[in-house]
Design an enzyme around this catalytic site. Sequence first.
Site, short mmCIF file in Angstrom:
data_model
loop_
_atom_site.label_atom_id
_atom_site.label_comp_id
_atom_site.label_asym_id
_atom_site.label_seq_id
_atom_site.Cartn_x
_atom_site.Cartn_y
_atom_site.Cartn_z
N LYS A 33 0.80 -1.21 0.00
CA LYS A 33 0.00 0.00 0.00
C LYS A 33 0.84 1.27 0.00
CE LYS A 33 -1.07 1.30 3.88
NZ LYS A 33 -1.48 1.83 5.18
N THR A 34 1.78 1.32 0.93
CA THR A 34 2.60 2.53 1.03
C THR A 34 3.44 2.71 -0.22
OG1 THR A 34 2.73 2.09 3.39
CG2 THR A 34 4.19 3.76 2.52
N ASP A 217 -4.22 8.20 2.83
CA ASP A 217 -3.80 6.89 3.33
C ASP A 217 -4.80 6.44 4.40
OD1 ASP A 217 -2.23 4.70 3.74
OD2 ASP A 217 -0.81 5.69 5.07
N GLU A 218 -4.94 5.14 4.60
CA GLU A 218 -5.83 4.60 5.65
C GLU A 218 -7.21 5.24 5.59
OE1 GLU A 218 -4.75 2.14 7.36
OE2 GLU A 218 -2.68 2.42 8.05
N GLN A 248 -9.59 -3.64 7.68
CA GLN A 248 -8.69 -3.20 8.74
C GLN A 248 -9.21 -1.97 9.46
OE1 GLN A 248 -4.31 -3.66 8.22
NE2 GLN A 248 -4.83 -4.01 6.09
N ARG A 591 -0.19 -9.57 10.66
CA ARG A 591 1.10 -8.95 11.00
C ARG A 591 2.24 -9.94 10.82
NH1 ARG A 591 0.01 -4.82 9.56
NH2 ARG A 591 -1.93 -5.80 8.98
#
Length: 712
Positions: A33-34, A217-218, A248, A591
């Site tokens: 994503k980043t 983002d997010e 998420q 994670r």
Amino acid sequence: MSSLLDNLNPEQLAAVTLPSQHALILAGAGSGKTRVLTTRIAWLIQTGNASPNGLLAVTFTNKAAKEMLTRISAMLPINIRGMWVGTFHGLCNRLLRAHHRDANLPQLFQILDSQDQLAAVKRVLKAMNVDEERFPPRQVAYFISAAKEEGKRPRDIEVTDEFTRRGVDFYSAYDEQCQKEGVVDFAELLLRSFELLARNEPLREHYQARFRHILVDEFQDTNRLQYRWLRQLAGRDNTLFAVGDDDQSIFRFRGANVGNMAEFEHDYKVQNVIRLEQNYRSHGNILAAANALIAHNSRRLGKNLWTAAGEGEPIRVFEAASDGYEAAWLVEEVQALSREGMAYRDMAILYRSNAQSRIMEHALFSNGIAYRVYGGQRFFDRVEVKHALAYLRLLANPDDDGAFLRIVNFPTRGIGARSIEQLQDAALAASSSLYKAVPSVPGKAGTSLGAFVRIIETLREETRDLPLPEVVGALLEKSGLLAHYQSERDGADRVENLGELVNAAAAFVQEEGEGDLATFLAHAALESGENQAGEGTDALQMMTVHSAKGLEFHAVFITGLEEGLFPHEQSVMEDDGLEEERRLAYVAITRARTRLYLSFAQTRLLHGQTRYNIASRFLDEVPDGLMKWLTPRLGSALSQEPAWQPQAAAPRSSQKDPGHGFRIGQSVAHAKFGQGVIVSAEGSGKDARLQVNFGRQGMKWLALEYAKLVPV
DNA sequence: AATCCGTCTATTTTT
DNA sequence: TAGACGGATT
């Protein structure tokens, strides 16, 4: 040019090189994503689609913003300093500073963190003579923040019941007080800048003309107001590039509204919905577990992660007889991993609530395993630091009554409650701030108050031309803060933290290239100072699942998987609560890179009572074929057989300690205090501190590094 | 102003 | 069980 796009998968590539249209990127956990976000920015700039100034990129955490900037500057040789990349709050702060007059704020307005806000609310309630039993300050503060995050001012709130009716009154009074004092809380930063742009057409058009590309983002974590803020900046012509993952979304309790994703798609008729479903982080079994679990949720946008990596190892499941045994088992397992060559920093222990960490910390410490707990007290939240900051705030803005009250009698200088009352009356009569009302207070109270004002004024005079770190240093001296803590018995830590504040100021000047006091204070409020020391050491990582979001580890232990704890009993009551818990479990699982452990305990000490829990339903939702039980699979945690017993003695008692040679209960000798026994301990490695009972000499906390304790 | 003592209340918390 | 907080006490 091509190098920028190298190694992107087709979906990532599509997202990065999208034409200038609105886009929603559904980015699964570990899907890069980043990378997509930063490469998109670099690509826009490199292809001339956008100039660095024409971009606005928003994140939720300072860490994410920093990371983004670092990556961009690694990709492009441009000056990132002027770019508008930051958190919602940071960018709003920037906007309001630049247009403080239009926003009806003093140039040096201060930012209240949640603690300050609560204190401010308490003052309002006190002034209104409100019964704090009936209207708890916390709830009132929550009410106000929630309203602001819905974009509502007092007059916009529909009054349905008594609490709301009074709440609206408190909200009005609170806003009035903040305005008078020149302070804004977190939610106000957003609402104020939203209103500023809504009201001021030229300004709005200016920014709309500037930010042709807005990237978020997010996105699943945005609240209603943040979405409206984005829409306002996007206007009709600019493009919104939103990246998020509905699976998420775990911050609904903080106002996050996942619905924004669907609304965005609808409001902007988004043509480009791209799913990033290839996961580069986890092995197959781990991913399969995550997928199976999250499939139990309804109302998903839909997405299925896959990986090119192999199945990997099975997920290890462990049932312990008690929380103590769970901790003891963790120790053994962690040590085993370490022996196999895994670094401690690559392992993480996750838990649902902070209270769970203690028993595990104890076990780890007793066995000399270095660990680091995230999300504890933050630097800028410490009392002594807040006191020092309050002096600075008063220097910057004499109208800041909150800061004034905090320090007027700290360190004590004979200004008691009565003097303050007189002063408050005087301030009310003159409708001025407390600070400015001091001269009008007569008598003895006036003299001691006058002395305080003189301290501040002298400080202001003497530090006018000094660089920021020296201003801080001078404040610590002149205020008597340093002396106060130096003479306090257990003040060593606090003295050290105050020294650290001088360092923080120096670091700030160096990093930001400016030494402006108000900017530093905003920095202190907006960046709670998570980047503490100890980052370089090889320590096991411990944190709540919430704070693990966005991170990854080779090995992950998800502990306390019990009904009532995870999913938490309080959430099961709320509607959509269970689904949020499941998303939380999903975040936890994803994670892990190569190894995942799930553990639970039959009994657990909670609130001083032993509770008997059954295994979490989330364990049932992971297919059997993916799991390997390390304990006999008993079906129910309530089975009569005691589960695993550690090889060593009972977990709560002392054990061997290869790390630093000390354990709880051990007798030791100290040069000054004589003989004593270790009762408790905290921290690890170089930071370890031991609490030792020296009998007649009393109980002492000693830093292992300096204390030179000798075993006897 | 500091200390003591009983009472209360216990998720998660990017800013 | 433990800690935080407020009120009363010294």
